[in-house]
Design an enzyme around this catalytic site. Structure first.
Site, PDB file in Angstrom:
ATOM      1  N   GLY A   1       0.840  -1.196   0.000  1.00 18.39           N
ATOM      2  CA  GLY A   1       0.000   0.000   0.000  1.00 18.39           C
ATOM      3  C   GLY A   1       0.869   1.238   0.000  1.00 18.39           C
TER       4      GLY A   1
ATOM      5  N   GLN B   1       2.877   9.929   1.299  1.00 18.40           N
ATOM      6  CA  GLN B   1       4.218   9.339   1.400  1.00 18.40           C
ATOM      7  C   GLN B   1       5.138   9.747   0.253  1.00 18.40           C
ATOM      8  OE1 GLN B   1       2.346   5.269   2.150  1.00 18.40           O
ATOM      9  NE2 GLN B   1       4.326   5.066   3.181  1.00 18.40           N
TER      10      GLN B   1
ATOM     11  N   CYS C   1       5.732  -0.253   7.291  1.00 23.16           N
ATOM     12  CA  CYS C   1       5.388   0.934   6.507  1.00 23.16           C
ATOM     13  C   CYS C   1       6.597   1.322   5.680  1.00 23.16           C
ATOM     14  CB  CYS C   1       5.003   2.069   7.457  1.00 23.16           C
ATOM     15  SG  CYS C   1       4.600   3.598   6.602  1.00 23.16           S
ATOM     16  N   LEU C   2       6.367   1.649   4.407  1.00 27.16           N
ATOM     17  CA  LEU C   2       7.488   2.039   3.547  1.00 27.16           C
ATOM     18  C   LEU C   2       8.146   3.326   4.043  1.00 27.16           C
ATOM     19  CD1 LEU C   2       5.959   1.208   0.043  1.00 27.16           C
ATOM     20  CD2 LEU C   2       7.653  -0.109   1.342  1.00 27.16           C
TER      21      LEU C   2
ATOM     22  N   HIS D   1      -4.624   1.773   7.296  1.00 23.35           N
ATOM     23  CA  HIS D   1      -3.257   2.291   7.463  1.00 23.35           C
ATOM     24  C   HIS D   1      -3.014   3.446   6.472  1.00 23.35           C
ATOM     25  CE1 HIS D   1       1.277   1.406   7.875  1.00 23.35           C
ATOM     26  NE2 HIS D   1       1.214   2.214   6.843  1.00 23.35           N
ATOM     27  N   GLU D   2      -3.439   3.269   5.212  1.00 24.52           N
ATOM     28  CA  GLU D   2      -3.182   4.299   4.189  1.00 24.52           C
ATOM     29  C   GLU D   2      -4.033   5.540   4.422  1.00 24.52           C
ATOM     30  OE1 GLU D   2      -0.571   3.685   2.672  1.00 24.52           O
ATOM     31  OE2 GLU D   2      -0.534   1.523   2.998  1.00 24.52           O
TER      32      GLU D   2
ATOM     33  N   HIS E   1      -2.377   7.720   6.801  1.00 22.08           N
ATOM     34  CA  HIS E   1      -1.337   8.558   6.182  1.00 22.08           C
ATOM     35  C   HIS E   1      -1.936   9.856   5.644  1.00 22.08           C
ATOM     36  CE1 HIS E   1       2.371   6.261   6.243  1.00 22.08           C
ATOM     37  NE2 HIS E   1       1.819   5.191   5.688  1.00 22.08           N
TER      38      HIS E   1
END
Ligand code: NI
Length: 171
Positions: free
Chosen positions: A46, A51, A91-92, A133-134, A137
């Site tokens: 994701g 991000q 997480c990236l 989660h996204e 963000h």
């Protein structure tokens, strides 16, 4: 298509609250293509616009093992949440750290698709967790915010330290 740079914790730009997408147009669809490419290359399941330092409300996700179920959600809003699921998240933007986070097991979400049409979707399990989660963000929130202050500071210090070493080696 182009790979985009992913911001990393504790970059303050990750705390930006994204604004709604005003028009689903070619520019947005090109950005979505770039985000899929960036997410798959990372590799990740994701990626939120926040991000990659784009502060509009959209995200991409694909939790399949073979990149066969791409989802692009524009202006996503969670309509319903059910159940409880604790799973290990990464997480990236927080590379190398995985911690248990509690989320809803099942969600119903509305959004605009890539054609600009309103859609509703049900999601369970990993996809439901990923979308929650996204969307966090897009609100400037990271999964480390669910951890204790001490744990979050420990992760922040270690990431800052490893980036200093990378910078030194890159000379
Ligand atoms: Ni993330």
């Amino acid at each position: 298509m182009a790979k985009l740079t992913i911001l990393e914790f504790p970059d303050p730009r990750l705390r930006t609250k994204a604004i709604p997408v005003a028009a689903v147009d070619d520019e947005l669809n090109a950005l979505i293509d770039d985000m899929f490419e960036t997410m798959y290359a990372a590799p990740g399941i994701g990626l939120a616009a926040t991000q990659v330092d784009v502060h509009w409300r959209f995200l991409v996700a694909d939790v399949s093992p073979d990149q066969s179920q791409p989802h692009a959600l524009i202006n996503p809003v969670i309509l319903e949440k059910d159940g409880v699921r604790v799973s290990e998240e990464g997480c990236l933007s927080v590379p190398g750290y995985y911690e248990d986070v509690q989320r809803a097991e099942h969600i119903r979400v509305k959004f605009l698709n890539r054609e600009g049409d309103p859609v509703e979707m049900e999601a369970d399990g990993l996809l439901a967790v990923c979308i929650q989660h996204e969307i966090d963000h897009l609100d400037g929130k990271l999964f480390v915010d669910y951890l204790s202050e001490a744990k979050r500071q420990r992760i922040r210090k270690r990431l800052e330290k490893s980036r200093r070493h990378q910078a030194a080696a890159a000379m």
